[in-house]
Design an enzyme around this catalytic site. Structure first.
Site, short mmCIF file in Angstrom:
data_model
loop_
_atom_site.label_atom_id
_atom_site.label_comp_id
_atom_site.label_asym_id
_atom_site.label_seq_id
_atom_site.Cartn_x
_atom_site.Cartn_y
_atom_site.Cartn_z
N GLN A 112 0.86 -1.19 0.00
CA GLN A 112 0.00 0.00 0.00
C GLN A 112 0.89 1.24 0.00
O GLN A 112 1.76 1.36 0.85
CB GLN A 112 -0.90 -0.06 1.24
CG GLN A 112 -1.39 1.26 1.80
CD GLN A 112 -2.47 1.91 1.00
OE1 GLN A 112 -2.18 2.54 0.01
NE2 GLN A 112 -3.69 1.76 1.41
N ARG A 161 0.18 4.30 0.68
CA ARG A 161 -0.12 5.24 1.76
C ARG A 161 0.34 4.64 3.09
O ARG A 161 -0.04 3.54 3.46
CB ARG A 161 -1.62 5.49 1.77
CG ARG A 161 -2.03 6.56 2.72
CD ARG A 161 -3.48 6.89 2.47
NE ARG A 161 -3.92 7.87 3.42
CZ ARG A 161 -5.17 8.05 3.74
NH1 ARG A 161 -6.10 7.33 3.18
NH2 ARG A 161 -5.50 8.97 4.60
N SER A 201 -18.09 7.47 13.81
CA SER A 201 -19.16 7.55 12.82
C SER A 201 -19.62 6.16 12.40
O SER A 201 -20.82 5.89 12.31
CB SER A 201 -18.67 8.34 11.59
OG SER A 201 -19.61 8.26 10.56
N GLY A 253 -9.68 1.04 0.94
CA GLY A 253 -10.50 1.16 2.13
C GLY A 253 -9.75 0.90 3.42
O GLY A 253 -10.36 0.52 4.43
N GLU A 254 -8.44 1.13 3.42
CA GLU A 254 -7.68 0.85 4.64
C GLU A 254 -8.13 1.72 5.81
O GLU A 254 -8.16 1.27 6.95
CB GLU A 254 -6.18 1.01 4.42
CG GLU A 254 -5.39 0.61 5.65
CD GLU A 254 -3.91 0.45 5.44
OE1 GLU A 254 -3.20 0.46 6.45
OE2 GLU A 254 -3.46 0.30 4.29
N ALA A 311 -6.66 14.09 -0.08
CA ALA A 311 -5.81 15.25 0.22
C ALA A 311 -4.67 14.91 1.17
O ALA A 311 -3.67 15.60 1.19
CB ALA A 311 -6.66 16.37 0.82
#
Length: 175
Positions: free
Chosen positions: A12, A14, A28, A54-55, A92
Site C-alpha cells: 500500500q 499510503r 461515525s 479502504g484501509e 488530500a
C-alpha cells in the site's frame, strides 16, 4: 466479511494515517455503520483477503470493534494495485513521497508512465515530479513526508547536480 480475515496490503503506497481522523471515522461507523464497501483481493496461499481500497475504513472498524465489513472481492492482481494508488491519490492527505512510491511501483508492474498519469488523473509532469522525489536523500524524503520541506522546494532539489565523487559537498566555510 469478518475483519479478522482481511489483512493490510504491505505494498500500500499510503503509510501515514491521521489518528484523530481515524477515531472520528470509527465513531461515525459505530453510530451509523459502514457507508462504502472496501475492496479486497482473495489470496489463495493464505486463504484470507488483502486490502486494495479502504484501509482507513478497515482501521476504523478495528478501533470501533466492528467485526464485519461490507467488501467487494476482486481477483485481478496488478490492476488492483493501480486502483489502490488511484483512489489514494484522490485524497488530500496522501503525502508527495507516498504518491511517488505508488507511481514508481506502478511502473515496476509494467504500466507506462503516461498510463499511470491517466489512471490517477494527474498530469504527466506531476507524476514525473513526484517520482523524482525518490532520488532525494532519505533524510530529505522523510522531511518532505512530514511537511518540514515544501514539495516545490524538494522538486527543485531533485534538479541539482549530484556532488562529484571525492568532493566534499560542504561549503568552504563549514570545512
Amino acid at each position: 466479511m469478518p475483519t479478522d480475515k482481511i489483512r493490510r496490503n504491505p505494498d500500500q503506497p499510503r503509510k501515514h494515517f491521521d489518528q484523530e481522523k481515524l477515531n472520528q471515522l470509527a465513531a461515525s461507523m459505530k453510530e451509523v455503520g459502514q457507508i462504502q464497501a472496501i475492496i479486497v483481493r482473495y489470496c489463495p496461499s493464505t486463504r484470507d483477503y488483502v486490502l486494495i481500497a479502504g484501509e482507513r475504513r478497515w482501521r476504523a472498524a478495528h478501533i470501533a470493534e466492528i467485526t464485519e465489513l461490507h467488501a467487494v472481492v476482486t481477483h485481478d492482481g496488478d490492476d488492483a494495485f493501480a486502483r489502490s494508488v488511484a483512489e489514494n491519490c484522490g485524497r488530500a492527505d496522501m503525502t508527495p513521497m507516498e504518491e511517488g512510491r505508488g507511481f514508481d511501483e506502478m511502473l515496476r508492474l509494467g504500466y507506462p508512465i503516461e498510463r499511470v498519469a491517466a489512471i490517477v488523473g494527474k498530469s504527466l509532469p506531476y507524476v514525473q515530479s513526484r517520482m523524482a522525489l525518490l532520488k532525494l536523500d532519505p533524510a530529505v524524503q522523510e522531511a518532505v513526508d512530514k511537511g518540514h520541506v515544501n514539495v516545490g522546494l524538494a522538486v527543485e532539489m531533485t534538479r541539482l547536480p549530484a556532488p562529484r565523487p571525492g568532493r566534499d559537498p560542504r561549503p568552504l566555510a563549514a570545512r
